[in-house]
Structures are given as C-alpha cells and as structure tokens.
Design a protein around this motif. Structure first.
Motif, mmCIF file in Angstrom:
data_model
loop_
_atom_site.group_PDB
_atom_site.id
_atom_site.type_symbol
_atom_site.label_atom_id
_atom_site.label_comp_id
_atom_site.label_asym_id
_atom_site.label_seq_id
_atom_site.Cartn_x
_atom_site.Cartn_y
_atom_site.Cartn_z
ATOM 1 N N LEU A 1 10.598 -13.286 20.637
ATOM 2 C CA LEU A 1 10.559 -13.074 19.188
ATOM 3 C C LEU A 1 9.261 -12.396 18.764
ATOM 4 N N ARG A 2 8.231 -12.497 19.622
ATOM 5 C CA ARG A 2 6.947 -11.861 19.290
ATOM 6 C C ARG A 2 7.089 -10.344 19.211
ATOM 7 N N ALA A 3 8.054 -9.817 19.978
ATOM 8 C CA ALA A 3 8.241 -8.366 19.962
ATOM 9 C C ALA A 3 8.676 -7.883 18.587
ATOM 10 N N ILE A 4 9.393 -8.749 17.869
ATOM 11 C CA ILE A 4 9.825 -8.390 16.521
ATOM 12 C C ILE A 4 8.610 -8.166 15.625
ATOM 13 N N ALA A 5 7.569 -8.956 15.874
ATOM 14 C CA ALA A 5 6.338 -8.832 15.084
ATOM 15 C C ALA A 5 5.381 -7.804 15.689
ATOM 16 N N ARG A 6 5.916 -6.942 16.561
ATOM 17 C CA ARG A 6 5.139 -5.868 17.199
ATOM 18 C C ARG A 6 3.987 -6.404 18.052
ATOM 19 N N GLN A 7 4.200 -7.569 18.627
ATOM 20 C CA GLN A 7 3.229 -8.121 19.566
ATOM 21 C C GLN A 7 3.809 -8.000 20.970
ATOM 22 N N THR A 8 2.946 -7.793 21.965
ATOM 23 C CA THR A 8 3.415 -7.714 23.350
ATOM 24 C C THR A 8 3.643 -9.125 23.859
ATOM 25 N N PRO A 9 4.878 -9.469 24.210
ATOM 26 C CA PRO A 9 5.172 -10.858 24.582
ATOM 27 C C PRO A 9 4.260 -11.418 25.671
ATOM 28 N N ILE A 10 4.035 -10.667 26.752
ATOM 29 C CA ILE A 10 3.247 -11.217 27.851
ATOM 30 C C ILE A 10 1.798 -11.439 27.430
ATOM 31 N N ASP A 11 1.258 -10.537 26.617
ATOM 32 C CA ASP A 11 -0.121 -10.703 26.143
ATOM 33 C C ASP A 11 -0.236 -11.919 25.229
ATOM 34 N N GLU A 12 0.766 -12.098 24.373
ATOM 35 C CA GLU A 12 0.756 -13.235 23.460
ATOM 36 C C GLU A 12 0.906 -14.549 24.238
ATOM 37 N N TYR A 13 1.754 -14.525 25.257
ATOM 38 C CA TYR A 13 1.935 -15.710 26.100
ATOM 39 C C TYR A 13 0.618 -16.098 26.767
ATOM 40 N N HIS A 14 -0.078 -15.117 27.298
ATOM 41 C CA HIS A 14 -1.364 -15.380 27.956
ATOM 42 C C HIS A 14 -2.388 -15.918 26.957
ATOM 43 N N ARG A 15 -2.390 -15.349 25.764
ATOM 44 C CA ARG A 15 -3.352 -15.802 24.761
ATOM 45 C C ARG A 15 -3.128 -17.279 24.424
ATOM 46 N N ILE A 16 -1.853 -17.640 24.234
ATOM 47 C CA ILE A 16 -1.527 -19.029 23.911
ATOM 48 C C ILE A 16 -1.857 -19.946 25.086
ATOM 49 N N ALA A 17 -1.526 -19.508 26.305
ATOM 50 C CA ALA A 17 -1.758 -20.337 27.494
ATOM 51 C C ALA A 17 -3.244 -20.623 27.687
ATOM 52 N N VAL A 18 -4.081 -19.608 27.491
ATOM 53 C CA VAL A 18 -5.532 -19.796 27.661
ATOM 54 C C VAL A 18 -6.075 -20.735 26.586
ATOM 55 N N ARG A 19 -5.649 -20.522 25.347
ATOM 56 C CA ARG A 19 -6.109 -21.371 24.241
ATOM 57 C C ARG A 19 -5.708 -22.828 24.453
ATOM 58 N N GLU A 20 -4.444 -23.035 24.796
ATOM 59 C CA GLU A 20 -3.940 -24.400 24.960
ATOM 60 C C GLU A 20 -4.576 -25.095 26.159
ATOM 61 N N PHE A 21 -4.866 -24.328 27.212
ATOM 62 C CA PHE A 21 -5.454 -24.939 28.408
ATOM 63 C C PHE A 21 -6.876 -25.434 28.127
ATOM 64 N N LYS A 22 -7.600 -24.675 27.329
ATOM 65 C CA LYS A 22 -8.954 -25.111 26.961
ATOM 66 C C LYS A 22 -8.896 -26.438 26.201
ATOM 67 N N GLN A 23 -7.911 -26.551 25.314
ATOM 68 C CA GLN A 23 -7.754 -27.783 24.544
ATOM 69 C C GLN A 23 -7.279 -28.928 25.434
ATOM 70 N N LEU A 24 -6.465 -28.592 26.456
ATOM 71 C CA LEU A 24 -5.943 -29.601 27.382
ATOM 72 C C LEU A 24 -7.080 -30.366 28.041
ATOM 73 N N ALA A 25 -8.041 -29.642 28.583
ATOM 74 C CA ALA A 25 -9.130 -30.277 29.321
ATOM 75 C C ALA A 25 -9.910 -31.245 28.434
ATOM 76 N N GLN A 26 -10.224 -30.796 27.224
ATOM 77 C CA GLN A 26 -11.001 -31.641 26.323
ATOM 78 C C GLN A 26 -10.180 -32.843 25.865
ATOM 79 N N ARG A 27 -8.897 -32.599 25.572
ATOM 80 C CA ARG A 27 -8.033 -33.673 25.091
ATOM 81 C C ARG A 27 -7.856 -34.749 26.161
ATOM 82 N N ALA A 28 -7.717 -34.327 27.420
ATOM 83 C CA ALA A 28 -7.531 -35.284 28.514
ATOM 84 C C ALA A 28 -8.729 -36.215 28.631
#
Length: 763
Positions: A679-706
């Motif tokens: 669905l990100r492609a509809i918003a003119r975002q590159t899906p794989i780049d957006e996926y990576h951005r979310i994965a990196v952001r969430e992983f940083k939060q994962l470590a601290q949250r744990a």
C-alpha cells in the motif's frame, strides 16, 4: 560476450585450471592406491592423518588414495576417478554437478571424512529423514575406519539422543531438523540445555533444491495460543460464490478477488453494510478473503491432501507430503474450515529462520546435485558459491527427444496415454513425471482401465518411495510419480538387483516421460536425468500444450498462431522456441521473487544476529545481574544474601524472557508490515525502503523496551533460593511449543493446478 565478457571468460579459465589440477591429483592418487593396498587398516588410516597439516589437507593425492583403499575394504566400493575429483572440489567449497547414478552418496561421505580429519565438524544436509538415516548407516564403516564418529539426526530422536548425535564428527540430518534445533536452542535459559553443537561445514545434498528452490521457506517455532479462523457462517457464504460472477482468478492463478457483485452478495448474506468499512476491513474482510483463497486457489489433492481427518500440505517441488508444514495460521484454518475439519490450534510465533539464513550461518557451505549449472546465478548471488561440473564416468547414451507440442491439454493428455501404452507394449520400463497428486492418480486410473499395471508414487504413499523407485527400471514396469527431484534412490535397469539389466538395456533402457514443462529447465533436467544412468541407454520425452501453466504464465500478453494437425499436435520450430521463451520468462519471474524476498528477509536476518549475540552474552556471563545492579540497585542489594549462582540464574532468566518476548513481538509486527507494505506504493513510497525504515526504527525500540520491562519484572518478582517466580506474575514461557514450515507461496510450482476444472483430465 558483452560488457562483462572478460569476467565470465576469466571465471571459465579459472574453472578449467581447477579441473585440470584436480584430474592431475586424482591420477597421482591412483598410483599411491596400489602401494597403500599392501598396508594394514591402521597404517592406511594414519597415512590419511599424515596428509593433514595445519588444519588442511597438504598431500591430496595421498589422502585420496587412503580414502579409496578404505572405501574398497569397508564398503566394497572403489571410487571412480570422477568421484575422487568431485571430492576435491567439495573440499574447496564448490557446489558440484554430478549426474544421477554417479555415486554422490559416496562422494559426500568421502568429502565429509576429509573435512572431519582436518578438525571440522560436518553437517551433511539431506532432504528427508529416510536419506539421513540410510546414508549415515551405509557410510558408517568408511567414517569409522579413520577413527571418526558419525550419527544421524531425524525427527524421531528425543532431546538427549539429539544432543549425543550432534557431538559426532559427521552428522547426517534433514535440513528442517537442523533448523528446528537452532530455533529451539534459541529459547534455552541455561547453556546446559543446548542441543546442537556448532558445525564448521554444511555439505548439502540436492543443493539446488535446498539452497535455491526452498531457500526462502521459513521454519517456525510457535508457542500455544488459540488460533482464529473464518467462522462457519463466512465459510458457508463463500462456498456458494461463483467464479467469474462473484469472484475472478488472476491469469497466473495466484490471486483471487471479489467482483462488485460478489462483494454485494457477501454483504447481503452476512447482514453488513460494507466489507470495506473501518470496522470490517481488518476483521470480516480478512476472513472472507482467507475463505475465498481457500475455496478458489487451494485445491485438494494438488496443494494438500486430507488423511485421517487432518490437513497435510504437499511439497510442490518434491510431490511429497510436507512433514510439519503448514500455511500461515489464518489460511491453514480457512482450508480446514472449507474441508469441514477440526480447526487446528494456532500459535504465537516465537522465532523463525529461513533455510537460506540457516545455511549462511555455516562458515563453509558446499554441496552436490545433478542440476547445479542452471542455478549458477542464484548460488553465486546469494551464497557466493561456485559450480564445478564433474564429467560422467561413462558417456551419456540417453536420447532426449524433442518436445511433443499440442494445442490443448485434452489432446496432449490423450497423446501421453497412447505413448505410454506404445512403449509399454515393448516391455521397456516407463517413468512418468507428473506435477501433482490429482494428475498422477488420474493418469494411473486411465492406464489401469487400459490393462496396464501402474505403480504410483505421490504424496499419499511416499513411505513406499524407496521400493517403488528401486523397481521402476524393471521389465514392463510403469511408474507414475509426482516430482522426481530429490528422491535419493537410483533407478537401476532390470530392477533393484539389476537381474534383468541387459534385457532392459536391449529394449532401450528407462523411458522418462514428462507431462509438461516445469517452470524452470532445471526441474525438467532432474526428471530427465533419471534415465541414462552410468552409461545405460535411455529415452526422455516431454509433452507440452499451449494451455499449460508455464506457457500461459510465461507467454502472458503475447499472442501465438499455430496450425495443429488432426490430433492437435503442432510441429513448428517457432512454437517450440516460443515455449522455451515462456519457460525462460517464468525462470526470470522466480529469480525476481527470490531477489525481492531476500531483500525483505536480509534485514531481519541481520537483526537476528544481534539478538543471538545478546543471548550468548546473557547465557555465558553474569551480564544480566550486572545490568540489574546498575538499573535496580535497591532490589539487587536486597538479594545479596542469596548464593551468587542463584542470583545470576534468576537475572538471566528474567532478561532472556523479555528479550525473547520482544523479538517475538518484533517478528509479528514486521509480518503485519510486510502484508500491507504494498500500500506504500500508492503513497509513492518505495515499499522495500519503507519496510527497512520501519524495521530499523522498531528494532531500536525493541532493545530498550526489553531491558525496561526486564527491570520492571526484576523489581516486582519474588526471587528466593528457588530462583525467579515468573509464573506468579503470569510471565511463564509457553507450556507447549511445536515446529512447522510456512509455505509462503502456496501456489509455487503447482503445475496445471488452476484450470477451470480438474475432473478426470486424461479422458
């Protein structure tokens, strides 16, 4: 040669130099074998050990000679020169291509023995439990000749037996068992619970199947949690929908969608205003789509079978029941509901690993297969592996007939039956390779009605596999099989004991018939390679129709005119070239899917390495206790009266619990993200780049949250001489876990599966 012609030329020259060097070493070893034959067993074994210096085989000729003598004495098998050459290439870390029947089992054992003598632990990776157990016992005398240990790991072993087996020098095991043990070891809370010992080498049998075809299959460890399924009412509503009126199936047979009329009908029968409203889109619409997918795209006896009230998936690449395999929980439940079965328990995914990621954990990977050349690009791109082609021991005498092409599937199927009958009438054995269970059983039924006795090998009776395959070369035998790739048993002319070898050879050897082209030429060649073993005569012949999946999918949006004969046969080089083009297109599609999926998987694989490193530190040190001393000094001070071992173990258990929970949450989140990322492609975002951005952001939060949640638990939980009482806070690990494989793409390699009607297609 193009812009990179110099590169490919250099690679070819390097391969040729390696080939010449290997042959020279093998020739030298032949002379050494004669002198070694005069020595005792102990002296021969010592000769092999003396050939190893500084963790490497310094005198390869002497080493090969010792292996040859040991093989002859213990197995009664003298390695051919080409087998010894293959051993050298494996020891260099290549994937070797050896034709069917050229003795890959002995080659693998010899190479594994070589690695083990240099101090490396070897996992010899097989495709199933039967081959792991069979080959380990078969090759045991050779391995033990050199004072080494060998064992097999199969699904029937308990934890203690597995632990003991993994301490051997050489371990034969199916790839899925190796992966599942990695996942289970990633849940331990004390190092003494570890089952799998680290290995240095993965020597992969059927390497193209494991490393390419199934590379992206995720192995899953799940914990108990009730699953969700479409309700019976939704399943009933969807079951009454009509193709083309209420829903449409895409040309490639991979997706299905409701029409406007279909959506209106579902809304009316469910009594809702809109499937696409905010309150329904994430619940009812999801369940409707799952039920529709199950109804329209997943076909009984093609994608799955039902045995004893249980749903069993079919491994499309091998035509067998896929042990422990299931679709993602919602889809699995939808098919079970469709079939009126008890919906199996779902579960919280605790951890996953793809076969590709699993293989990349080994410091050295090498392998062997009958069809590596066609997978050269994938092996180089994803594993940095090179392919060495090993010559046949005897010249190929098989005749590969040109494809017989027909306008329609019906005309093709009639021609297949008549050809089998004609060949059978001469006494020549016939092996027919089909794509799915329904096709194999349908063909067998028609042949039996014509008075021909047929052996059927498919997912419903794969336990009889070895016997059926071994007998397939006997006089007058007709064998119908779904997928011959990775069967692991040679077809010998004249039966298993080759009693009538010469008679069958005079009849022309084994005749192999393919009922259609596969989506890759490599799979065609795996079937074709069953004939012409060890210089025997043989025949291969493929039938194709313009209605076959490979033609429809590969030739989509292209038009073709042809003039068939009265029987529907088309004899035209232009049409033959077009079918070859369609196959190349589908091969390219598969490679692109692999490349794209790899990009999604790779970031999670890198993050998993960080999790693994964190786990190792927590397991092997008192790091968890030190962190709690810093973050919760008051509680830590209150526990000083407890034995140090108790305090450290309690801290470790708490920290690991929250680390594992956070990782499971992360996997679940990223799975949801990936499902909607298009669905990100509809918003003119590159899906794989957006996926990576979310994965990196969430992983940083994962470590601290744990860590934050672990500190909170540390402060709240009772810790005494018995350790941390996590159960009192409802923080227990799952009371039951199980493993399975997720078929990410249920329709991959499905053959003629999504035609308008299956019925009896050979009539």
């Amino acid at each position: 040669m193009g812009a990179f012609g110099w590169f490919w030329k250099a690679m070819g020259a390097q391969s040729e130099r390696n080939d010449k060097k290997s042959k020279a070493i093998v020739n030298d070893s032949a002379a050494a074998t004669q002198s070694l034959a005069q020595l005792s067993d102990a002296e021969v074994a010592q000769h092999a050990r003396d050939a190893v210096r500084d963790g490497a085989i310094a005198d390869k000729s002497a080493f090969l000679a010792a292996l040859a003598v040991a093989s002859e004495r213990r197995l009664g098998m003298h390695p051919f020169n080409v087998q010894s050459q293959a051993v050298l290439r494996l020891l260099e870390g290549d994937v070797i291509q050896m034709a069917t029947g050229e003795g890959k089992t002995l080659v693998g054992a010899m190479a594994a023995t070589g690695f083990a003598l240099t101090g490396k632990r070897v996992h010899l990776v097989t495709v199933n439990n039967y081959l792991a157990e069979r080959d380990a016992e078969w090759m045991r005398p050779l391995v033990e000749f050199f004072g080494l240990t060998v064992a097999s790991v199969t699904e029937k072993l308990d934890q203690d037996s597995r632990r003991a087996a993994y301490r051997s020098d050489i371990i034969y095991a199916p790839v899925n068992e190796l992966g599942f043990d990695v996942l289970r070891d990633n849940q331990i809370t004390d190092r003494s619970q570890t089952v799998q010992a680290r290995a240095d080498v993965a020597l992969v049998d059927e390497a193209d199947s494991v490393l390419v075809d199934e590379a992206l299959v995720p192995l899953v460890l799940a914990g108990n949690r009730p699953g969700e399924a479409p309700t019976g009412h939704i399943t009933n509503v969807v079951s009454r929908l009509r193709e083309d009126l209420d829903y449409t199936i895409a040309e490639d047979g991979r997706t299905v969608a409701l029409t406007d009329d279909g959506a209106a009908r579902v809304e009316r029968e469910l009594g809702i205003d809109s499937l696409y409203s905010e309150e329904n889109i994430g619940t009812i619409l999801v369940k409707v789509n799952l039920a529709l997918h199950a109804k329209a795209l997943l076909i009984r006896d093609i994608h799955y079978i039902v045995t004893d009230g249980k749903l069993q998936l079919i491994d499309a690449s091998r035509g067998r029941v896929a042990d422990l395999q299931r679709w993602p929980d919602g889809l699995q439940a939808a098919v079970e509901a469709k079939e009126g079965l008890e919906v199996s328990e779902g579960g919280r995914i605790l951890d996953t690993v793809t076969l590709q990621e699993l293989m990349r954990r080994y410091p050295l990977v090498c392998g062997m297969t009958g069809t590596a050349v066609e997978a050269t690009d994938q092996l180089r791109q994803f594993y940095d592996l090179h392919v060495s082609v090993i010559d046949r021991n005897k010249e190929l005498r098989r005749f590969d007939e040109a494809d017989r092409i027909y306008a329609t599937a019906e005309e093709k199927n009639k021609a297949i039956v008549e050809e089998i009958i004609a060949i059978h009438s001469t006494g020549q054995p016939v092996l027919v390779g089909t794509h799915d269970v329904a096709e194999s059983e349908d063909l067998a039924e028609v042949l039996r009605e014509r008075g021909i006795d047929v052996n059927v090998l498919n997912a419903k009776n794969d336990a009889e596999e070895a016997r059926i395959v071994a007998e397939a070369g006997d006089i007058g035998r007709v064998t119908v099989s779904t997928q011959m790739a990775g069967r692991g048993t040679d077809i010998k002319l004249g039966g298993a004991d080759e009693g009538d070898h010469d008679t069958v050879a005079d009849l022309g050897g084994l005749a192999v018939i393919g009922t259609t082209r596969h989506r890759t030429a490599r799979l065609d060649n795996q079937l074709r390679g069953r004939a012409g073993r060890q210089g025997d005569p043989g025949l291969s012949l493929f039938f194709v129709s313009l209605e076959d999946d490979v033609v429809r999918q590969g030739g989509e949006d292209e038009s073709l005119s042809a003039q068939p004969g009265p029987d529907g046969r088309i004899e035209s080089k232009r049409v033959s070239d077009f079918i070859a083009h369609c196959q190349r297109v589908t091969e390219g599609q598969l490679l692109e899917i692999h490349a794209q999926t790899w990009k999604y998987n790779q970031l999670l694989a890198d993050q998993r390495i960080i999790i693994d490193e964190r786990r190792a530190v927590l397991l092997d040190t008192d790091q968890a206790w030190k962190e709690f001393q810093q973050r919760a000094p008051q509680k830590a001070a209150a526990l000083e009266a407890l034995p140090e071992e108790t305090r450290v173990a309690a801290a470790r258990e708490i920290m690991l619990y929250h680390l594992d929970l956070a990782w499971a949450d992360h996997l679940e989140l990223m799975d949801d993200v990936r499902e909607s990322i298009h669905l990100r492609a509809i918003a003119r975002q590159t899906p794989i780049d957006e996926y990576h951005r979310i994965a990196v952001r969430e992983f940083k939060q994962l470590a601290q949250r744990a860590v934050d949640q672990a500190v909170e638990t540390f402060n709240d939980v009772l810790i005494d001489e018995d350790g941390a009482h996590l159960n009192d806070l409802g923080l227990s690990r799952p009371s039951a876990t199980w493993t399975y494989m997720v078929s990410d793409n249920p329709l991959s390699g499905s053959g003629n599966s999504v035609m308008s009607s299956i019925g009896n297609i050979f009539r």
